[in-house]
Motif scaffolding. Structure first.
Motif: not given
Length: 302
Positions: A6, A26, A180, A101, A29-32, A176-177, A2, A4
């Protein structure tokens, strides 16, 4: 990955390291990208000196060195950036959320009084940032939790919503949370009770309102509000909790067993253009036992 990031705000405190651990999870989880940010408030440097030399580099900053060691210790990291800035933290931390994000920080930093439940920088970020802000509390708020309580809890995501003024951005974030985390979602909707009736001289007292009818109507409204999000996230098991009275008190109670509590921020109003959090959101930030996510309203709504 991602684009964006964290953002984890650190300041050398134990609270900052707890927030860093939560932010790292986080980001996975968000692949950020995880962006570790230290805002140095240095009143001894003049403005001209800051312009001439700039802030010290990330490699020279002891707070970031501590954070880097903690990230290396935890392992399994995504892409990580280390950034140092110099200025007023209560102004720069909200700005960090412009393209992020999430912004994650501890409930208190190194400064302030030890009795404070929420620091001024955490409050400013939650109130002013353009993205969701997660505040990770210090353990032991309720007097029952050990000081070394784990940062990550098992349990549902809890979201507070109002049946008569829905906040789609808050619900979307909560769903969304929960997806995930592969956990359930508990939607808490409170209705005012007992109802207060103001009478003028000579007016007749209206018939007693049936509480069961009010609760039923609130539940119907809440279920209708949740229908679009349920369709988008069929994998999330949703429990709707309709309760009378104080919304903040119910959410704080739910936070004891929650992995995350999600609340919305007030929309701007025509005659009150400044950003506001609202009394429920502020009370939850002050007293919740779990991390709290404060979600700004969607741009179109603002």
């Amino acid at each position: 990955m991602d684009d964006q990031p964290v953002v984890a705000a650190v300041d050398g405190s134990t609270d900052g390291l707890r927030a860093l651990e939560w932010a790292l999870d986080a980001a996975r989880r968000h692949r950020a990208t995880l962006r570790v940010l230290h805002v140095r408030a240095d009143p001894l440097r003049t403005r001209q000196e800051s312009q001439d030399t700039g802030p010290p580099g990330a490699d020279e900053d002891p707070v970031l060195a501590q954070a880097r060691a903690r990230v290396d210790e935890l392992g399994g990291t995504p892409s990580v950036e280390y950034v140092v800035a110099e200025g007023v933290p209560s102004a720069l931390l909200p700005e960090a959320g412009t393209e992020a994000r999430l912004v994650v920080l501890g409930s208190r930093g190194r400064g302030g009084f030890t009795s404070l439940l929420l620091g001024s920088n955490s409050l400013a970020a939650a109130r002013d940032a353009g993205c969701p802000v997660v505040v990770v509390p210090r353990p032991g708020r309720g007097g029952e939790e050990p000081e070394e309580a784990p940062v990550h809890r098992d349990g549902p995501v809890v979201v507070g919503t109002s049946a008569d003024s829905p906040d789609t951005a808050t619900l979307d974030f909560a769903f969304t949370e929960a997806a995930l985390r592969r956990t359930g979602l508990r939607v808490v909707t409170a209705y005012p009770w007992p109802l207060q009736t103001m009478l003028l001289p000579g007016e007749v007292v209206p018939a007693q309102v049936d509480q069961e009818a009010v609760e039923h109507e609130t539940r119907v409204l809440a279920e209708g509000l949740l229908a679009p999000s349920r369709d988008r996230h069929p994998e999330v098991a949703v429990e709707t909790v309709v309760v009378p009275g104080d919304a903040a008190g119910h959410l704080v109670g739910e936070s004891r067993d929650a992995s995350l509590v999600v609340v919305g921020r007030h929309r701007r109003r025509l005659f009150a253009p400044a950003r506001m959090m609202g009394s429920v959101t502020q009370a939850v930030l002050l007293h919740a036992h779990s991390p709290v996510a404060v979600v700004p309203p969607a741009p179109a709504e603002e």
